[in-house]
Design a protein around this motif. Structure first.
Motif, PDB file in Angstrom:
ATOM      1  N   GLU A  45      47.004  75.767  58.473  1.00  0.00           N
ATOM      2  CA  GLU A  45      47.277  77.470  59.204  1.00  0.00           C
ATOM      3  C   GLU A  45      47.233  77.991  58.224  1.00  0.00           C
ATOM      4  OE1 GLU A  45      50.853  79.239  61.899  1.00  0.00           O
ATOM      5  OE2 GLU A  45      50.292  77.319  62.566  1.00  0.00           O
ATOM      6  N   LYS A  46      46.678  78.613  57.183  1.00  0.00           N
ATOM      7  CA  LYS A  46      46.703  79.970  55.832  1.00  0.00           C
ATOM      8  C   LYS A  46      48.452  80.199  55.643  1.00  0.00           C
ATOM      9  CE  LYS A  46      41.674  79.396  55.441  1.00  0.00           C
ATOM     10  NZ  LYS A  46      40.489  80.944  54.781  1.00  0.00           N
ATOM     11  N   PRO A  47      48.577  80.274  54.733  1.00  0.00           N
ATOM     12  CA  PRO A  47      47.877  79.767  53.203  1.00  0.00           C
ATOM     13  C   PRO A  47      48.289  78.349  53.568  1.00  0.00           C
ATOM     14  CG  PRO A  47      49.891  80.654  52.930  1.00  0.00           C
ATOM     15  CD  PRO A  47      49.835  81.673  54.716  1.00  0.00           C
ATOM     16  N   PHE A  48      48.711  77.712  54.462  1.00  0.00           N
ATOM     17  CA  PHE A  48      49.765  76.390  54.514  1.00  0.00           C
ATOM     18  C   PHE A  48      48.363  75.616  54.755  1.00  0.00           C
ATOM     19  CE2 PHE A  48      52.831  79.406  56.046  1.00  0.00           C
ATOM     20  CZ  PHE A  48      53.486  79.249  53.994  1.00  0.00           C
ATOM     21  N   ARG A  49      48.106  74.549  54.368  1.00  0.00           N
ATOM     22  CA  ARG A  49      47.522  73.157  54.096  1.00  0.00           C
ATOM     23  C   ARG A  49      49.035  71.432  54.761  1.00  0.00           C
ATOM     24  NH1 ARG A  49      42.278  72.523  50.655  1.00  0.00           N
ATOM     25  NH2 ARG A  49      44.703  72.533  49.096  1.00  0.00           N
ATOM     26  N   ILE A  50      48.997  71.675  56.109  1.00  0.00           N
ATOM     27  CA  ILE A  50      49.836  70.234  55.687  1.00  0.00           C
ATOM     28  C   ILE A  50      49.366  69.524  55.881  1.00  0.00           C
ATOM     29  CG2 ILE A  50      51.469  69.311  57.364  1.00  0.00           C
ATOM     30  CD1 ILE A  50      52.293  72.344  58.677  1.00  0.00           C
ATOM     31  N   PHE A  51      49.392  68.276  55.036  1.00  0.00           N
ATOM     32  CA  PHE A  51      49.114  66.381  55.306  1.00  0.00           C
ATOM     33  C   PHE A  51      49.867  65.432  55.418  1.00  0.00           C
ATOM     34  CE2 PHE A  51      46.524  69.616  52.457  1.00  0.00           C
ATOM     35  CZ  PHE A  51      45.059  69.232  52.376  1.00  0.00           C
ATOM     36  N   TYR A  52      49.601  64.548  56.463  1.00  0.00           N
ATOM     37  CA  TYR A  52      50.589  63.980  56.916  1.00  0.00           C
ATOM     38  C   TYR A  52      49.564  62.702  57.104  1.00  0.00           C
ATOM     39  CZ  TYR A  52      48.448  65.433  60.824  1.00  0.00           C
ATOM     40  OH  TYR A  52      47.487  65.612  62.507  1.00  0.00           O
ATOM     41  N   SER A  53      50.646  61.566  57.304  1.00  0.00           N
ATOM     42  CA  SER A  53      50.045  60.234  58.127  1.00  0.00           C
ATOM     43  C   SER A  53      50.589  59.682  59.141  1.00  0.00           C
ATOM     44  CB  SER A  53      50.156  58.680  56.729  1.00  0.00           C
ATOM     45  OG  SER A  53      49.343  58.080  56.833  1.00  0.00           O
ATOM     46  N   SER A 109      45.201  79.012  45.647  1.00  0.00           N
ATOM     47  CA  SER A 109      44.121  79.561  46.731  1.00  0.00           C
ATOM     48  C   SER A 109      44.765  78.464  47.910  1.00  0.00           C
ATOM     49  CB  SER A 109      43.176  78.900  47.015  1.00  0.00           C
ATOM     50  OG  SER A 109      42.453  78.765  45.861  1.00  0.00           O
ATOM     51  N   TYR A 110      46.148  78.147  48.100  1.00  0.00           N
ATOM     52  CA  TYR A 110      46.777  77.510  49.211  1.00  0.00           C
ATOM     53  C   TYR A 110      48.543  76.932  48.704  1.00  0.00           C
ATOM     54  CZ  TYR A 110      42.082  77.225  51.456  1.00  0.00           C
ATOM     55  OH  TYR A 110      40.580  77.337  51.961  1.00  0.00           O
ATOM     56  N   ILE A 111      49.168  76.880  49.797  1.00  0.00           N
ATOM     57  CA  ILE A 111      50.536  76.023  49.482  1.00  0.00           C
ATOM     58  C   ILE A 111      50.114  74.700  50.078  1.00  0.00           C
ATOM     59  CG2 ILE A 111      52.915  75.732  50.174  1.00  0.00           C
ATOM     60  CD1 ILE A 111      52.647  79.226  50.262  1.00  0.00           C
ATOM     61  N   ASP A 112      49.689  73.832  49.136  1.00  0.00           N
ATOM     62  CA  ASP A 112      49.810  72.455  50.427  1.00  0.00           C
ATOM     63  C   ASP A 112      51.203  71.172  50.546  1.00  0.00           C
ATOM     64  OD1 ASP A 112      47.325  72.696  50.303  1.00  0.00           O
ATOM     65  OD2 ASP A 112      46.685  70.848  48.472  1.00  0.00           O
ATOM     66  N   VAL A 113      51.502  71.148  51.476  1.00  0.00           N
ATOM     67  CA  VAL A 113      52.722  70.839  52.284  1.00  0.00           C
ATOM     68  C   VAL A 113      52.206  69.258  52.548  1.00  0.00           C
ATOM     69  CG1 VAL A 113      54.029  70.595  53.830  1.00  0.00           C
ATOM     70  CG2 VAL A 113      53.276  72.534  53.120  1.00  0.00           C
TER      71      VAL A 113
END
Length: 300
Positions: A45-53, A109-113
């Motif tokens: 959800e720009k500018p965020f990229r949320i990474f999880y497992s 380019s992004y804010i990675d979470v």
């Protein structure tokens, strides 16, 4: 001859020690990145990229999906908080978005979470990093934050760390009596509890107390907001801090926009922070307010 041998031994020992430290640091850095690059799910959800497992040591503790959108509600909540907070900081406080601000514009380019199993609630980074994600192809450079996989729904750590990323977009200065006080105050945007203001320090003892505190300093910044209404005090203060970066770099011969963490939080920054405060008070505060005048003189 024995002395020469002994000194040679010490030199050799130091060299081995430095090599071991260097190898250890490289290993820890690689492992630090690997944990993040191995997260197998993502939500954008720009500018965020949320990474999880959903498996392994970093798996979500809560992974139900009540709205059946194929995204865990835990991730939906974080995305909503970040998106809402981002809009509020821009629309209500008129802050410059991090990716458009001087430290990151045209660089990230992004804010990675990254959602991880952490010993704390979260942490915001200020470095521009290009992650090599295993399950995601667009590996553009980003700035990032880490969040715990076990936050409660009402926990405002995502917003708090986002505020720090906003601060990092303006300045390299990270003295915690400033950054944490401002972040805690700005949490008011999304919580019902209102910060109570405290009268500004009027003597050296009270000033030293202020410098040793972190989150409690929200009350002092609240006081500035109450008195200084010509403009948004925090916004102007962040801009003034930004102008101090170059002066600090010149004074201490730091590499431009690439400070060591200890230098970002050093007490040596305080005179420059005081100057930024004075400039902000001059621009936003009443010129005849005794409390402001006394504080101005105190930090002069």
């Amino acid at each position: 001859m024995r002395l020469v041998f002994f000194l040679g031994y010490i030199k050799s020992y130091k060299m081995k020690y430095l090599i071991i430290i260097s190898l250890l640091s490289s290993f820890l850095y690689a492992n630090w990145k690997t944990d993040r690059e191995s997260l197998e799910h993502f939500y954008i959800e720009k500018p965020f990229r949320i990474f999880y497992s959903l498996s392994g040591k970093n798996k979500l503790i809560h992974y139900r999906d009540l709205n059946n959108n194929n995204v865990p509600d835990y991730i939906d909540n974080i995305a909503d908080q970040l998106s809402t907070g981002n809009k509020m900081l821009v629309n209500e406080k008129n802050f410059i978005e991090p990716l458009l601000n001087k430290n990151y514009k045209n660089k990230a380019s992004y804010i990675d979470v990254h959602i991880l199993s952490l010993n704390n609630n979260g942490l915001a980074g200020d470095a521009i990093i290009k992650y090599d994600y295993k399950f995601f192809k667009n590996n553009s450079s980003s700035i990032s934050m880490s969040l715990s996989n076990k936050l409660s729904k009402t926990n405002l750590t995502p917003l708090h760390e986002l505020i720090h990323i906003y601060q990092n977009g303006y300045t390299k200065i990270k003295n915690r009596w400033v950054t944490e006080g401002i972040a805690r105050l700005l949490e008011e945007l999304m919580r019902n509890k209102t910060t109570k203001s405290i009268r500004l320090p009027s003597n050296t003892y009270e000033l030293n107390v202020m410098l040793l505190q972190k989150y409690k300093n929200a009350s002092y910044f609240k006081r500035f907001d109450e008195i200084c209404k010509k403009d948004n005090f925090i916004k102007v203060f962040l801009k003034e801090l930004s102008l101090q970066d170059e002066k600090i770099e010149k004074k201490f011969n730091y590499k431009k926009m690439n400070w060591l963490e200890k230098d970002q939080k050093s007490p040596k920054n305080n005179p420059f922070i005081f100057k930024a405060l004075q400039n902000t008070m001059t621009k936003t505060c009443p010129s005849n307010n005794k409390e402001i005048l006394d504080f101005y003189k105190l930090i002069d």
